[in-house]
Design a protein around this motif. Structure first.
Motif, PDB file in Angstrom:
ATOM      1  N   GLU A  82       1.170  -0.866  -0.219  1.00  0.00           N
ATOM      2  CA  GLU A  82       0.357   0.046  -0.124  1.00  0.00           C
ATOM      3  C   GLU A  82       1.088   1.102  -0.024  1.00  0.00           C
ATOM      4  O   GLU A  82       0.809   1.616  -1.035  1.00  0.00           O
ATOM      5  CB  GLU A  82      -0.816  -0.021   1.025  1.00  0.00           C
ATOM      6  CG  GLU A  82      -2.325  -0.847   0.726  1.00  0.00           C
ATOM      7  CD  GLU A  82      -3.068  -0.316  -0.136  1.00  0.00           C
ATOM      8  OE1 GLU A  82      -4.022   0.537   0.071  1.00  0.00           O
ATOM      9  OE2 GLU A  82      -2.817  -0.791  -0.793  1.00  0.00           O
ATOM     10  N   ARG A  85       2.634   1.265  -3.398  1.00  0.00           N
ATOM     11  CA  ARG A  85       1.942   2.320  -4.743  1.00  0.00           C
ATOM     12  C   ARG A  85       1.605   3.683  -4.590  1.00  0.00           C
ATOM     13  O   ARG A  85       0.986   4.562  -4.960  1.00  0.00           O
ATOM     14  CB  ARG A  85       0.190   1.919  -4.099  1.00  0.00           C
ATOM     15  CG  ARG A  85      -0.436   2.181  -4.948  1.00  0.00           C
ATOM     16  CD  ARG A  85      -1.999   0.930  -4.962  1.00  0.00           C
ATOM     17  NE  ARG A  85      -1.558  -0.652  -5.039  1.00  0.00           N
ATOM     18  CZ  ARG A  85      -2.384  -1.506  -4.293  1.00  0.00           C
ATOM     19  NH1 ARG A  85      -2.210  -0.931  -3.330  1.00  0.00           N
ATOM     20  NH2 ARG A  85      -2.071  -2.491  -4.379  1.00  0.00           N
ATOM     21  N   VAL A  86       1.329   4.011  -3.014  1.00  0.00           N
ATOM     22  CA  VAL A  86       1.336   5.600  -2.732  1.00  0.00           C
ATOM     23  C   VAL A  86       2.067   6.184  -2.781  1.00  0.00           C
ATOM     24  O   VAL A  86       1.640   7.715  -3.594  1.00  0.00           O
ATOM     25  CB  VAL A  86      -0.209   5.628  -1.438  1.00  0.00           C
ATOM     26  CG1 VAL A  86       0.418   7.264  -1.091  1.00  0.00           C
ATOM     27  CG2 VAL A  86      -0.534   5.034  -0.802  1.00  0.00           C
ATOM     28  N   GLU A 326      -5.234  -2.952  -4.491  1.00  0.00           N
ATOM     29  CA  GLU A 326      -5.101  -2.950  -5.840  1.00  0.00           C
ATOM     30  C   GLU A 326      -6.109  -2.471  -6.602  1.00  0.00           C
ATOM     31  O   GLU A 326      -6.441  -1.497  -7.246  1.00  0.00           O
ATOM     32  CB  GLU A 326      -4.439  -4.161  -5.844  1.00  0.00           C
ATOM     33  CG  GLU A 326      -4.223  -3.739  -7.737  1.00  0.00           C
ATOM     34  CD  GLU A 326      -2.739  -3.006  -8.046  1.00  0.00           C
ATOM     35  OE1 GLU A 326      -2.277  -2.459  -9.010  1.00  0.00           O
ATOM     36  OE2 GLU A 326      -2.215  -2.906  -6.741  1.00  0.00           O
ATOM     37  N   ASP A 329      -7.865   0.656  -5.734  1.00  0.00           N
ATOM     38  CA  ASP A 329      -6.861   2.597  -6.648  1.00  0.00           C
ATOM     39  C   ASP A 329      -6.738   2.440  -7.784  1.00  0.00           C
ATOM     40  O   ASP A 329      -6.756   3.825  -7.823  1.00  0.00           O
ATOM     41  CB  ASP A 329      -5.515   1.313  -6.036  1.00  0.00           C
ATOM     42  CG  ASP A 329      -4.470   2.509  -6.465  1.00  0.00           C
ATOM     43  OD1 ASP A 329      -4.345   3.801  -5.953  1.00  0.00           O
ATOM     44  OD2 ASP A 329      -3.798   2.460  -7.642  1.00  0.00           O
ATOM     45  N   TRP A 332     -10.051   4.769  -7.603  1.00  0.00           N
ATOM     46  CA  TRP A 332      -9.953   5.986  -7.308  1.00  0.00           C
ATOM     47  C   TRP A 332      -9.564   7.031  -8.733  1.00  0.00           C
ATOM     48  O   TRP A 332      -9.673   7.392  -9.195  1.00  0.00           O
ATOM     49  CB  TRP A 332      -8.929   5.300  -6.201  1.00  0.00           C
ATOM     50  CG  TRP A 332      -9.190   6.121  -5.104  1.00  0.00           C
ATOM     51  CD1 TRP A 332      -9.833   4.868  -3.940  1.00  0.00           C
ATOM     52  CD2 TRP A 332     -10.787   6.713  -4.180  1.00  0.00           C
ATOM     53  NE1 TRP A 332     -10.251   4.858  -2.928  1.00  0.00           N
ATOM     54  CE2 TRP A 332     -11.001   6.385  -3.453  1.00  0.00           C
ATOM     55  CE3 TRP A 332     -11.408   8.009  -4.696  1.00  0.00           C
ATOM     56  CZ2 TRP A 332     -12.648   6.701  -2.769  1.00  0.00           C
ATOM     57  CZ3 TRP A 332     -12.662   8.790  -3.849  1.00  0.00           C
ATOM     58  CH2 TRP A 332     -12.824   8.299  -2.999  1.00  0.00           C
TER      59      TRP A 332
END
Length: 597
Positions: A82, A85-86, A326, A329, A332
Motif C-alpha cells: 500500500e 503504491r501511494v 489494488e 486504487d 479511484w
C-alpha cells in the motif's frame, strides 16, 4: 504526530536544510509543510566525536519471544505494498551500478572514499562511523539520547539519513511499547554493508511488525555510500526505491527534494488529511465483469472461512486484502477522470463490500462457481487453498440462495472430475496452475509498486492488456478484458469464465481453457442444466491439428526438443479430455455412438 529525524555523520544537519528541502517538495506537490514544532531531531554528533561517551545499550522492547509472527508479517507486507503504491516511483530512474566493494572491518573503503572525495568525507566523520560500530558503549549512549527525545506514546514517522538509518535499525526494536511507527523512511543508507551486520541481525530477530506500519528505503544510483544498492537484500521486509539525486550525491537535502521521497514522508505524516471519503458517483450500468468481480470477492471471503490452518488463513487473507486494495486504487484513478463506473465499484472505493447481484441464471452460476473453485485466487502469491475452495462451495451456494444440496453436488462433481483427469493423465493436475493459464495471464508478478499483469496476444488480441478500468464503462474494450489488466490479476477467473462461455470470441481453446470448459460442462450436466455440447468437436479438432503440427516439427527437430515435448504434453491433456467427454456423454446428441467406435 511527530517526525523523528536521525542525522548522519558530521554536525547533525543543524541548519535544518533537510527540512527546508522536504517542505519545498511537499508544497510543490500540494501537500502541507511540516512545522518545526512537529519535528524531533536529536543531536548526537558530539557523542560520536567524544572518546568517553558510554552507556549500556537499551534492551529491545519488541520480539525476543519464540512465537509465530507469520500473521503479523503478512499484514506488514500488505501495508508495504500500500505504501509503495501511494508513493510511486521516479520515472527517470536508471538501473546503473556503482562498482565499489562492501565496507569491511578495516574500513578500507571509507579510507578510499576520504581520498577520492575530500570535500565530502573527512577523517573525523569516518572516525564517527568507526566509533559507532566498534564501541558498544557509544552505541548505547546514542540510542539512549535518541530514546530520551522520543515521546512515550503516540504515532511517529521516522526519517533516517546515512548513519542515522543505522541508528534507525538499532532503534526500531527498542521504541517505547506504546509508540507506533506510521512509516520508516531511510535515505542514503549503508546498512546493507558488512560493517553493520550486528545491527541487522538484532533487528531481524526482533522486528516490531505490529508497531511498524511500513518501511521505505531510497537510494541513489550515484551515491557512494549506498553503492546503488538498497536494503532489500539484507532486510526482506524493506521496500526499496532508486532515485537520482545527481552525480556523487549523498546529502539528506538532495534526497528529500525528490518528489517520491517527499511523498513517502508527507503521505504518512498527513495521511488522514489526504484520504478522500467519497467518489464522484458518476455511475453506469452493471457489467458482466463487475458482477463477476463482486462474486469472486465474496467467494474469497468464503474460502478464508473454510481454511482451518491459522497460518495459511492469515496469508490468504492478506493476499485477498492486497488484491482488493489494488482494485480500489484503480477505481479511484478512474473516478478522478470522471469515468462512469458501476455503483458496486463506487461502493468498493468507499470501503463497502457490495452485495452479490442477482445477475446469473442457474446454469451461468454453475459456470462461475466452477471456474472460481478451480482458479488461483491469490496470484501473484502462491497459496495452496484448493481443498478449502471445494469446502467453501456448499455454504457459499447456500448464502447465494441456491437450492439445498446444490453446493454439495457441485463440489463433489468438481472433485470427481479432478480424480478422473488424474487417472487418465500421466500426472496430477494442479488446478491453480491450470486456471491461471486459462485466464490468459502469461505473467503475474509482484513489482516494486503494486501488481502487474500481462497477457499474450492470442488472449487479448494485443501484445498486452490495457491498464485501467476502461472496460467497466461505456466504450471500453469488448467484453471488458482491460479490467483484468487494470486490476492486475484480481478477477483472473472472470476472463476464464468469459473465454469458456464464448464471450471472448471463437478462438481455439488452449488445453488449459479446454480443461476448465470441460469441468464447467460436466458440472452443468450433473446438476441437470444445458451445457456446451460443441466442446467434443472443438477438442477433437484441436487434438487433430496439434498432432499434425507435432508430426511436422518432430521430423526435423532434435530428439529431445523442448518445444516438441511441450506440444506432446498439451496433446496428452487434450486427448484425455476428449476421452472424458466421450465417457461422460458430453457430446452432441446426434453422435450417441461415437465413444464406442
Amino acid at each position: 504526530m511527530k517526525l523523528i529525524y536521525l542525522h548522519g555523520v558530521g554536525d547533525g544537519d543543524t541548519s535544518r536544510s533537510w527540512l527546508d528541502a522536504l517542505n519545498a517538495s511537499l508544497v510543490a506537490q500540494g501537500m502541507p509543510a511540516i512545522t518545526p514544532e512537529d519535528v524531533i531531531a536529536p543531536q548526537y554528533s558530539d557523542l560520536l566525536s567524544t572518546a568517553n561517551s558510554e552507556a549500556s545499550v537499551p534492551k529491545p522492547t519488541a520480539g525476543g519471544e519464540k512465537v509465530d509472527r507469520s500473521a503479523e508479517r503478512a499484514e506488514f507486507i500488505h501495508r508495504q505494498i500500500e505504501a509503495a503504491r501511494v508513493v510511486g516511483a521516479d520515472p527517470t530512474v536508471q538501473s546503473l551500478g556503482f562498482p565499489l566493494p562492501d565496507f569491511d572491518p578495516a574500513d578500507a573503503v571509507l579510507g578510499a572514499l576520504a581520498k577520492a572525495m575530500p570535500d565530502k568525507w573527512f577523517a573525523d566523520e569516518i572516525g564517527q562511523i568507526r566509533a559507532y560500530v566498534y564501541r558498544k558503549g557509544l552505541r548505547g549512549a546514542v540510542l539512549s539520547r535518541v530514546l530520551d527525545a522520543i515521546p512515550q506514546r503516540g504515532e511517529v514517522v521516522i526519517l533516517g539519513h546515512s548513519l542515522g538509518s543505522v541508528v534507525t535499525v538499532d532503534l526500531l526494536s527498542r521504541l517505547p511499547v506504546e509508540v507506533s511507527v506510521r512509516r520508516v523512511i531511510t535515505i542514503g543508507s549503508p546498512a546493507h554493508t558488512k560493517l553493520f551486520a550486528v545491527s541487522r541481525r538484532e533487528l531481524i530477530g526482533n522486528f516490531p511488525y505490529a508497531r511498524t506500519n511500513s518501511w521505505l528505503n531510497f537510494f541513489s544510483t550515484h551515491d557512494p555510500v549506498t553503492r546503488a544498492r538498497g536494503l532489500a537484500t539484507v532486510f526482506a521486509d524493506v521496500q526499496d526505491f532508486r532515485v537520482n539525486i545527481g552525480h556523487m550525491g549523498h546529502s539528506s537535502a538532495a534526497y528529500l527534494g525528490q518528489p517520491p521521497v517527499a511523498r513517502a514522508v508527507g503521505n504518512a505524516f498527513h495521511r488522514s488529511a489526504l484520504t478522500p471519503s467519497r467518489t464522484r458517483r458518476v455511475t453506469t450500468a452493471l457489467t458482466d465483469d463487475t458482477a463477476a468481480l463482486v462474486l469472486e470477492l465474496h467467494f474469497q471471503y468464503a474460502v478464508a472461512e473454510a481454511i482451518t490452518d491459522a497460518r495459511v488463513k492469515a496469508r490468504f487473507t492478506e493476499a485477498v486484502r492486497i488484491r482488493r486494495a489494488e482494485l480500489v486504487d484503480h477505481i479511484w484513478e478512474a473516478d478522478k477522470t470522471g469515468q462512469p463506473l458501476p455503483r458496486e465499484l463506487h461502493q468498493l472505493a468507499e470501503g463497502e463490500t457490495p452485495k452479490v447481484p442477482d445477475y446469473w441464471s442457474t446454469a451461468a452460476m454453475i459456470e462461475q462457481l466452477t471456474i472460481l473453485a478451480l482458479s488461483d485466487l491469490t496470484a501473484p502469491f502462491e497459496i495452496d487453498i484448493a481443498d478449502s475452495a471445494f469446502k467453501a462451495l456448499p455454504p457459499f451456494a447456500a448464502q447465494l440462495g441456491l437450492a439445498p444440496g446444490f453446493g454439495d453436488t457441485l463440489a463433489k462433481t468438481i472433485r470427481s472430475f479432478n480424480d478422473a483427469i488424474v487417472k487418465l493423465g500421466k500426472a496430477g493436475v494442479n488446478w491453480q496452475r491450470w486456471a491461471i493459464a486459462g485466464a490468459g495471464v502469461a505473467v503475474i508478478a509482484i513489482a516494486p509498486i503494486g501488481l502487474v499483469a500481462l497477457a499474450p496476444a492470442g488472449a487479448a488480441g494485443a501484445a498486452a492488456m490495457t491498464g485501467g478500468l476502461a472496460a467497466l464503462g461505456p466504450g471500453g474494450m469488448a467484453g471488458g478484458l482491460a479490467t483484468i489488466g487494470g486490476i492486475a490479476g484480481t478477477g483472473a477467473a472472470i476472463t476464464t469464465a468469459a473465454t469458456v462461455s464464448g464471450r471472448r470470441g471463437a478462438h481455439r481453446l488452449t488445453s488449459e481453457e479446454l480443461l476448465l470448459a470441460v469441468a464447467v460442462a460436466h458440472a452443468q450436466k450433473t446438476l441437470g442444466h444445458e451445457f456446451d455440447d460443441g466442446l467434443w468437436s472443438r477438442a477433437s479438432t484441436a487434438a487433430a491439428e496439434l498432432s499434425a503440427q507435432i508430426n511436422t516439427v518432430e521430423a526435423i527437430s532434435d530428439p529431445k526438443a523442448r518445444s516438441v515435448a511441450a506440444m506432446n504434453s498439451e496433446l496428452d491433456v487434450i486427448s484425455n479430455l476428449v476421452r472424458f467427454l466421450e465417457a461422460n456423454e458430453l457430446m452432441p446428441p446426434d453422435m450417441p455412438l461415437i465413444a464406442s467406435l
